[in-house]
Write a protein that holds these residues in place. Structure first.
Motif, mmCIF file in Angstrom:
data_model
loop_
_atom_site.group_PDB
_atom_site.id
_atom_site.type_symbol
_atom_site.label_atom_id
_atom_site.label_comp_id
_atom_site.label_asym_id
_atom_site.label_seq_id
_atom_site.Cartn_x
_atom_site.Cartn_y
_atom_site.Cartn_z
ATOM 1 N N ILE A 105 -57.729 17.207 14.793
ATOM 2 C CA ILE A 105 -58.530 18.417 15.054
ATOM 3 C C ILE A 105 -58.277 19.363 16.402
ATOM 4 C CG2 ILE A 105 -61.095 19.188 15.873
ATOM 5 C CD1 ILE A 105 -61.985 16.713 13.870
ATOM 6 N N SER A 106 -57.689 18.703 17.358
ATOM 7 C CA SER A 106 -57.331 19.264 18.638
ATOM 8 C C SER A 106 -55.913 19.873 18.613
ATOM 9 C CB SER A 106 -57.338 18.232 19.644
ATOM 10 O OG SER A 106 -56.282 17.148 19.657
ATOM 11 N N GLY A 107 -55.284 19.669 17.491
ATOM 12 C CA GLY A 107 -53.823 20.087 17.205
ATOM 13 C C GLY A 107 -52.710 19.547 18.219
ATOM 14 N N GLY A 108 -53.168 17.975 18.334
ATOM 15 C CA GLY A 108 -52.195 17.220 19.258
ATOM 16 C C GLY A 108 -52.569 17.319 20.769
ATOM 17 N N LEU A 109 -53.539 17.976 20.991
ATOM 18 C CA LEU A 109 -54.023 18.152 22.471
ATOM 19 C C LEU A 109 -54.561 16.930 22.856
ATOM 20 C CD1 LEU A 109 -55.024 21.779 22.689
ATOM 21 C CD2 LEU A 109 -52.771 20.902 23.237
ATOM 22 N N ILE A 110 -55.382 16.229 22.197
ATOM 23 C CA ILE A 110 -56.154 14.815 22.414
ATOM 24 C C ILE A 110 -55.397 13.795 22.048
ATOM 25 C CG2 ILE A 110 -58.366 13.916 22.634
ATOM 26 C CD1 ILE A 110 -59.566 16.543 22.407
ATOM 27 N N ALA A 111 -54.422 13.057 22.721
ATOM 28 C CA ALA A 111 -53.895 12.057 22.346
ATOM 29 C C ALA A 111 -54.427 10.645 22.606
ATOM 30 C CB ALA A 111 -52.278 12.164 22.770
ATOM 31 N N PRO A 112 -54.810 9.781 21.734
ATOM 32 C CA PRO A 112 -55.547 8.585 22.416
ATOM 33 C C PRO A 112 -54.532 7.771 23.099
ATOM 34 C CG PRO A 112 -55.028 8.533 19.954
ATOM 35 C CD PRO A 112 -54.640 9.687 20.256
#
Length: 220
Positions: free
Chosen positions: A204-211
């Protein structure tokens, strides 16, 4: 010659403070708004069907948020309890037999029931694992949700060489509500440690929020 640190102006500090506050407040406000919107939606559907003598709002002349949602949860739970015994199961089977004889409705009912049984069943393993496959071509990787092993005719036709096939769901970004169902050899799927929830955030974040991840499984 050393570079002197750039001084932040008063308005720059104000902007940074505002953005920090926005990051803190926006998710909280949106979560509260969505929660109350869902409660109001549930109340608008259920409350009109409550007899006045059983509705506390009739006696106290006040609106009780969540009353309809609470009654709906209790009602669904009772139906589930009755549906597990012999008499309740007989009633459910009788109702389903009527739906199965109704054109158009039977197709819709069967599809919806199968979806809910697959998603909500306790022993279901659907969408509990996340993986990566090469898509759309070699060298490019896409994230997928592991559905299940290929079954039935698909398994019989695709597993002829003994290679186990997996059914995977390839969602788009940033709205992973639709996508592609692909059948991929198990050896071609790179399994990930992240949960489906973390994978959904990443998409959903387009890869910005990586766990966050600790590479402990690689050494095992």
């Amino acid at each position: 010659m050393t570079d002197t640190p750039e001084r932040i102006t008063f308005f720059g500090r104000l902007r940074n403070n505002f953005l920090t506050g926005l990051i803190i407040c926006a998710p909280l406000a949106i979560t509260i708004w969505l929660t109350f919107a869902f409660i109001d939606w549930a109340d608008s559907w259920v409350t009109p069907y409550i007899p006045q003598r059983y509705n506390p709002q009739y006696y106290f002349d006040i609106t009780i948020p969540g009353l309809g949602l609470l009654i709906a949860v209790v009602f669904i739970t009772v139906i589930g309890f009755l549906g597990k015994n012999l008499i309740g199961r007989s009633v459910v089977n009788f109702g389903e037999s009527i739906l199965h004889r109704t054109p158009l409705v039977r197709t819709l009912y069967k599809s919806l029931k199968q979806i809910f049984e697959t998603v909500l069943k306790d022993q279901s393993t659907s969408f509990k694992k996340v993986g990566m496959i090469e898509f759309p071509g070699p060298g490019s990787w896409a994230m997928v949700f592991i559905s299940t092993e290929a079954q039935g005719e698909i398994a019989a036709r695709l597993n002829e060489d003994g290679e186990e096939m997996l059914a995977v769901f390839l969602p788009p970004t940033p709205v992973p509500t639709a996508g592609f169902l692909l059948f991929v050899p198990k050896s071609k799927v790179v399994m990930l440690d992240m949960t489906p929830e973390d994978a959904a955030k990443l998409l959903i974040s387009g890869g910005l929020i990586a766990p966050a991840w600790t590479p402990k499984t690689i050494s095992e």
